[in-house]
Design a protein around this motif. Structure first.
Motif, short mmCIF file in Angstrom:
data_model
loop_
_atom_site.label_atom_id
_atom_site.label_comp_id
_atom_site.label_asym_id
_atom_site.label_seq_id
_atom_site.Cartn_x
_atom_site.Cartn_y
_atom_site.Cartn_z
N PHE A 172 1.14 22.89 -83.40
CA PHE A 172 1.88 24.52 -84.33
C PHE A 172 0.55 25.46 -83.29
N THR A 173 -0.46 25.05 -83.36
CA THR A 173 -0.74 25.91 -82.21
C THR A 173 -0.72 26.29 -81.12
N LYS A 174 -0.36 24.24 -80.24
CA LYS A 174 -0.48 24.51 -78.63
C LYS A 174 0.89 24.04 -78.04
N ALA B 298 -0.43 17.26 -86.02
CA ALA B 298 -0.18 18.19 -87.57
C ALA B 298 -0.10 19.85 -86.39
N LEU B 299 -1.55 20.44 -86.77
CA LEU B 299 -2.12 21.19 -86.75
C LEU B 299 -2.17 21.85 -84.53
N GLN B 300 -2.70 20.90 -83.78
CA GLN B 300 -2.11 21.21 -82.19
C GLN B 300 -0.97 21.20 -82.68
N SER C 258 3.93 13.61 -84.19
CA SER C 258 3.64 14.61 -85.07
C SER C 258 4.57 15.61 -84.86
N TRP D 134 3.64 25.28 -80.10
CA TRP D 134 4.64 25.38 -81.04
C TRP D 134 6.37 25.95 -80.10
N LYS E 234 -7.08 14.86 -83.23
CA LYS E 234 -8.28 14.75 -84.59
C LYS E 234 -6.97 14.99 -85.35
N VAL E 235 -6.10 16.47 -85.65
CA VAL E 235 -5.60 16.63 -86.55
C VAL E 235 -4.14 17.08 -86.16
N LEU F 174 0.48 14.31 -78.98
CA LEU F 174 1.47 15.30 -80.07
C LEU F 174 2.75 14.41 -80.55
N LEU G 108 7.78 16.61 -87.08
CA LEU G 108 7.70 17.97 -88.08
C LEU G 108 9.11 18.81 -87.14
#
Length: 214
Positions: free
Chosen positions: A10-12, A6-8, A143, A14, A3-4, A140, A147
């Protein structure tokens, strides 16, 4: 689908993101150092005519075109991670000799140094897209690549300023800038080494399976 994404990243993912930034660092930052910083160093510190410095970067840019193709073809055989390691190590080894050649203030020597420097960096830069693409799983990937590459660009964009500060701190001795280039090159070599081991192999759907699904 994430869903997001870019956030994943960083969280999953990184860890993979850090590897991507490291692998891309030399291709962007090394280019800034060999062009932006070297032109400033040659003109303002060594007193070389600015035209000589700019022309050196233009010649290097032309030579970079076939080198990009050559490096890409080698990556198809040996892998983008290994080419990144090669480019990082080769640039690290050549960093001091390249700056010594620039310090001669000889136009031919300067052109040779800048051209060789760009060609060595291109060994890694040419395959950055392939390596970063293989680092992230499909959901992913877009993104992660965006990034990784852009964060590397944002970080390495300060390298000419850092190199200038190092130069001032060392009484305008080029070894300080060369040492910075060595550090960046080795970081990228490590990124390529780890990145080659982390490459994601996408599953290939066979023709029979596609027909069955259809």
């Amino acid at each position: 689908r994430a869903k997001v994404p870019a956030l994943q990243v960083f969280t999953k993912a990184w860890g993979r993101l850090l590897v991507a930034i490291a692998a891309a660092l030399l291709g962007v930052g090394g280019f800034y150092m060999i062009t932006t910083f070297v032109v400033s160093y040659g003109t303002n510190t060594l007193g070389v005519d600015r035209g000589v410095m700019v022309n050196a970067t233009l010649i290097a840019a032309v030579a970079q075109i076939p080198m990009t193709i050559f490096s890409g073809r080698l990556a198809e055989r040996f892998g983008p991670g290994r080419m990144t390691v090669l480019g990082g190590l080769a640039t690290a080894i050549a960093a001091f000799p390249l700056f010594w050649l620039i310090d001669t203030q000889n136009p031919i020597g300067i052109i040779a140094a800048v051209t060789i420097g760009i060609l060595l960096i291109t060994l890694a830069y040419a395959v950055t897209g392939a390596l970063l693409t293989d680092l992230f799983p499909p959901h992913l990937r877009y993104s992660g690549v965006a990034l990784g590459y852009n964060l590397a660009g944002a970080i390495s964009g300060f390298l000419p300023l850092i190199a200038t500060a190092f130069l001032a701190a060392s009484s305008n001795q080029s070894w300080s800038a060369a040492l910075l280039l060595v550090a960046v090159s080795l970081i990228t070599a490590v990124g390529g080494l780890i990145g080659e081991r982390l490459r994601v192999r996408d599953a290939v759907v066979s023709t029979d399976t596609e027909s069955a699904v259809a």
